[in-house]
Design a protein around this motif. Structure first.
Motif, PDB file in Angstrom:
ATOM      1  N   SER A 181      -4.168  -5.596  -3.613  1.00 31.40           N
ATOM      2  CA  SER A 181      -3.343  -4.519  -4.155  1.00 31.40           C
ATOM      3  C   SER A 181      -2.403  -4.993  -5.249  1.00 31.40           C
ATOM      4  O   SER A 181      -2.073  -4.230  -6.163  1.00 31.40           O
ATOM      5  CB  SER A 181      -2.508  -3.890  -3.031  1.00 31.40           C
ATOM      6  N   LEU A 182      -1.965  -6.250  -5.183  1.00 31.43           N
ATOM      7  CA  LEU A 182      -0.862  -6.708  -6.023  1.00 31.43           C
ATOM      8  C   LEU A 182      -1.272  -7.533  -7.232  1.00 31.43           C
ATOM      9  O   LEU A 182      -0.442  -7.802  -8.104  1.00 31.43           O
ATOM     10  CB  LEU A 182       0.118  -7.524  -5.168  1.00 31.43           C
ATOM     11  N   ASN A 183      -2.541  -7.927  -7.313  1.00 25.34           N
ATOM     12  CA  ASN A 183      -2.980  -8.785  -8.419  1.00 25.34           C
ATOM     13  C   ASN A 183      -2.749  -8.151  -9.785  1.00 25.34           C
ATOM     14  O   ASN A 183      -2.544  -8.859 -10.777  1.00 25.34           O
ATOM     15  CB  ASN A 183      -4.466  -9.149  -8.264  1.00 25.34           C
ATOM     16  N   MET A 212       3.467   8.394  -6.611  1.00 19.48           N
ATOM     17  CA  MET A 212       4.264   8.046  -7.787  1.00 19.48           C
ATOM     18  C   MET A 212       5.519   8.915  -7.906  1.00 19.48           C
ATOM     19  O   MET A 212       6.499   8.508  -8.535  1.00 19.48           O
ATOM     20  CB  MET A 212       3.420   8.158  -9.051  1.00 19.48           C
ATOM     21  N   ASP A 213       5.513  10.104  -7.305  1.00 19.92           N
ATOM     22  CA  ASP A 213       6.721  10.921  -7.295  1.00 19.92           C
ATOM     23  C   ASP A 213       7.852  10.182  -6.574  1.00 19.92           C
ATOM     24  O   ASP A 213       9.017  10.254  -6.972  1.00 19.92           O
ATOM     25  CB  ASP A 213       6.453  12.268  -6.603  1.00 19.92           C
ATOM     26  N   ILE A 214       7.503   9.454  -5.532  1.00 18.84           N
ATOM     27  CA  ILE A 214       8.490   8.672  -4.792  1.00 18.84           C
ATOM     28  C   ILE A 214       8.888   7.437  -5.588  1.00 18.84           C
ATOM     29  O   ILE A 214      10.069   7.078  -5.666  1.00 18.84           O
ATOM     30  CB  ILE A 214       7.939   8.271  -3.413  1.00 18.84           C
ATOM     31  N   GLY A 215       7.908   6.790  -6.206  1.00 19.33           N
ATOM     32  CA  GLY A 215       8.197   5.613  -7.010  1.00 19.33           C
ATOM     33  C   GLY A 215       9.134   5.911  -8.161  1.00 19.33           C
ATOM     34  O   GLY A 215      10.072   5.147  -8.444  1.00 19.33           O
ATOM     35  N   MET A 216       8.924   7.035  -8.820  1.00 17.00           N
ATOM     36  CA  MET A 216       9.778   7.389  -9.958  1.00 17.00           C
ATOM     37  C   MET A 216      11.200   7.695  -9.499  1.00 17.00           C
ATOM     38  O   MET A 216      12.174   7.339 -10.174  1.00 17.00           O
ATOM     39  CB  MET A 216       9.172   8.581 -10.712  1.00 17.00           C
ATOM     40  N   CYS A 217      11.348   8.338  -8.346  1.00 18.75           N
ATOM     41  CA  CYS A 217      12.674   8.609  -7.810  1.00 18.75           C
ATOM     42  C   CYS A 217      13.381   7.299  -7.465  1.00 18.75           C
ATOM     43  O   CYS A 217      14.577   7.132  -7.740  1.00 18.75           O
ATOM     44  CB  CYS A 217      12.578   9.507  -6.588  1.00 18.75           C
ATOM     45  N   ALA A 218      12.650   6.358  -6.877  1.00 12.98           N
ATOM     46  CA  ALA A 218      13.237   5.065  -6.521  1.00 12.98           C
ATOM     47  C   ALA A 218      13.706   4.320  -7.763  1.00 12.98           C
ATOM     48  O   ALA A 218      14.817   3.766  -7.784  1.00 12.98           O
ATOM     49  CB  ALA A 218      12.228   4.225  -5.746  1.00 12.98           C
ATOM     50  N   ALA A 219      12.885   4.298  -8.817  1.00 11.18           N
ATOM     51  CA  ALA A 219      13.273   3.614 -10.052  1.00 11.18           C
ATOM     52  C   ALA A 219      14.527   4.247 -10.646  1.00 11.18           C
ATOM     53  O   ALA A 219      15.421   3.543 -11.136  1.00 11.18           O
ATOM     54  CB  ALA A 219      12.122   3.649 -11.048  1.00 11.18           C
ATOM     55  N   SER A 256       0.848  -1.195   0.000  1.00  8.46           N
ATOM     56  CA  SER A 256       0.000   0.000   0.000  1.00  8.46           C
ATOM     57  C   SER A 256       0.884   1.245   0.000  1.00  8.46           C
ATOM     58  O   SER A 256       2.108   1.167   0.125  1.00  8.46           O
ATOM     59  CB  SER A 256      -0.909   0.016   1.247  1.00  8.46           C
ATOM     60  N   GLY A 257       0.251   2.407  -0.161  1.00 11.58           N
ATOM     61  CA  GLY A 257       0.931   3.685  -0.016  1.00 11.58           C
ATOM     62  C   GLY A 257       2.140   3.852  -0.913  1.00 11.58           C
ATOM     63  O   GLY A 257       2.115   3.544  -2.108  1.00 11.58           O
ATOM     64  N   LEU A 258       3.230   4.335  -0.339  1.00 11.72           N
ATOM     65  CA  LEU A 258       4.451   4.575  -1.103  1.00 11.72           C
ATOM     66  C   LEU A 258       4.999   3.282  -1.689  1.00 11.72           C
ATOM     67  O   LEU A 258       5.522   3.269  -2.802  1.00 11.72           O
ATOM     68  CB  LEU A 258       5.511   5.231  -0.216  1.00 11.72           C
ATOM     69  N   GLY A 259       4.904   2.197  -0.935  1.00  4.83           N
ATOM     70  CA  GLY A 259       5.423   0.925  -1.413  1.00  4.83           C
ATOM     71  C   GLY A 259       4.760   0.475  -2.695  1.00  4.83           C
ATOM     72  O   GLY A 259       5.422  -0.014  -3.620  1.00  4.83           O
ATOM     73  N   LEU A 260       3.456   0.649  -2.773  1.00  2.00           N
ATOM     74  CA  LEU A 260       2.725   0.242  -3.968  1.00  2.00           C
ATOM     75  C   LEU A 260       3.147   1.086  -5.169  1.00  2.00           C
ATOM     76  O   LEU A 260       3.310   0.570  -6.290  1.00  2.00           O
ATOM     77  CB  LEU A 260       1.216   0.371  -3.726  1.00  2.00           C
ATOM     78  N   ALA A 261       3.351   2.375  -4.965  1.00  3.20           N
ATOM     79  CA  ALA A 261       3.814   3.248  -6.049  1.00  3.20           C
ATOM     80  C   ALA A 261       5.216   2.857  -6.491  1.00  3.20           C
ATOM     81  O   ALA A 261       5.528   2.871  -7.686  1.00  3.20           O
ATOM     82  CB  ALA A 261       3.779   4.703  -5.596  1.00  3.20           C
ATOM     83  N   ILE A 262       6.073   2.508  -5.543  1.00  4.05           N
ATOM     84  CA  ILE A 262       7.432   2.073  -5.878  1.00  4.05           C
ATOM     85  C   ILE A 262       7.384   0.804  -6.717  1.00  4.05           C
ATOM     86  O   ILE A 262       8.085   0.682  -7.734  1.00  4.05           O
ATOM     87  CB  ILE A 262       8.251   1.860  -4.594  1.00  4.05           C
ATOM     88  N   ILE A 263       6.561  -0.144  -6.315  1.00  2.00           N
ATOM     89  CA  ILE A 263       6.413  -1.381  -7.085  1.00  2.00           C
ATOM     90  C   ILE A 263       5.961  -1.078  -8.501  1.00  2.00           C
ATOM     91  O   ILE A 263       6.500  -1.610  -9.486  1.00  2.00           O
ATOM     92  CB  ILE A 263       5.396  -2.317  -6.402  1.00  2.00           C
TER      93      ILE A 263
END
Length: 262
Positions: free
Chosen positions: A59-61, A230-237, A28-35
């Motif tokens: 969330s993950l399906n 998604m701003d966090i997810g994009m930075c992580a990627a 959930s949350g930031l983790g889901l966006a990172i995934i």
């Protein structure tokens, strides 16, 4: 570390194709966006979460076989190495670790028990340390790796009622600096992301019934908006990709300017 300009391909540089990542607290949350961002960049993602598989599946399906779920509480540090060894045996080499698991205890220090404080540290700091310790020897054999700790504005600035959380998030900076000094020669990069105020369930829980706090937050963000997960997810990627190959020991604020806002 010169770039081969004759064969330079920016899409390939940003790609995570062929890599496998572990993301904690990723349902959930930031983790889901990172995934979502890691999978979009081509990575396979292993999610570690204390949630049950049925709850996580909601969330993950959407990710199909690109995401594999393991139920694991990061505070169960006596079993961390066993879990890492199992994942490597079942899923293959792991070249990315994102320490994102967390919890929260919103209390003034005179209201907080020692048990409250220790509970927050166990999830954020001790659990992340144990998982990183278990994976670094494996990454050394690969001669590559990207480790990310999810820091916070609380790593830098004082905010009330989050003494455990702030201690842990500031502690991440010390870990990032030390691990960079220890691991860089083995091709392992260690960085952190410091999210600003992001529209997550945790943010809403902290501000929905506290209009004074919300107004103070909005008043110090020059961008005048709350961030998207998604701003966090994009930075992580980005940090996991070869585009960030010379970024090591850094903590990147993703905050709309909030850290320097007035």
């Amino acid at each position: 570390m010169s770039i081969d300009l004759a064969n330079f391909n920016i899409q390939k540089i940003y790609s995570l194709e062929g890599q496998t990542a572990i993301v904690t607290g990723g349902a959930s949350g930031l983790g889901l966006a990172i995934i979502r961002c890691l999978v979009s960049a081509g990575a396979k993602v292993i999610v570690l979460s204390s949630r049950g598989p049925e709850e996580a599946a909601e969330s993950l399906n959407e990710f199909g076989e690109e995401v594999v779920f393991y139920q694991f509480n990061v505070t169960d540090t006596d079993r961390t190495q066993e879990m890492v060894d199992r994942i490597i045996a079942e899923q293959g080499p792991i070249s990315i670790l994102i320490n994102n698991a967390g919890n929260h205890c919103k209390k003034f220090i005179w209201e907080m028990s020692v048990e409250d404080y220790v509970s927050v540290l166990n999830v954020h700091l001790i659990g992340a340390f144990a998982l990183t310790k278990a994976l670094v020897p494996h990454m050394k054999t690969l001669n590559r790796g990207s480790i990310i700790f999810m820091a916070s504005m609380a790593s830098y600035i004082g905010q009330p009622q989050i003494s455990g959380y702030a201690t842990a998030k500031a502690g991440y900076l010390g870990l990032v600096h030390t691990l960079t000094a220890e691991c860089a020669e083995f091709g392992i990069r260690v960085n952190a992301i410091a999210p600003g105020w992001i529209d997550t369930p945790m943010f809403r829980k902290a501000t929905d019934n506290d209009p004074v706090r919300l107004a103070k937050i909005m008043g110090r963000i020059p961008a005048k908006t709350i961030g998207d997960p998604m701003d966090i997810g994009m930075c992580a990627a980005f940090l996991c990709s070869d585009a960030a190959r010379y970024i090591n020991g850094a903590c990147i604020p993703v905050d709309g300017g909030g850290l320097i806002g007035f």
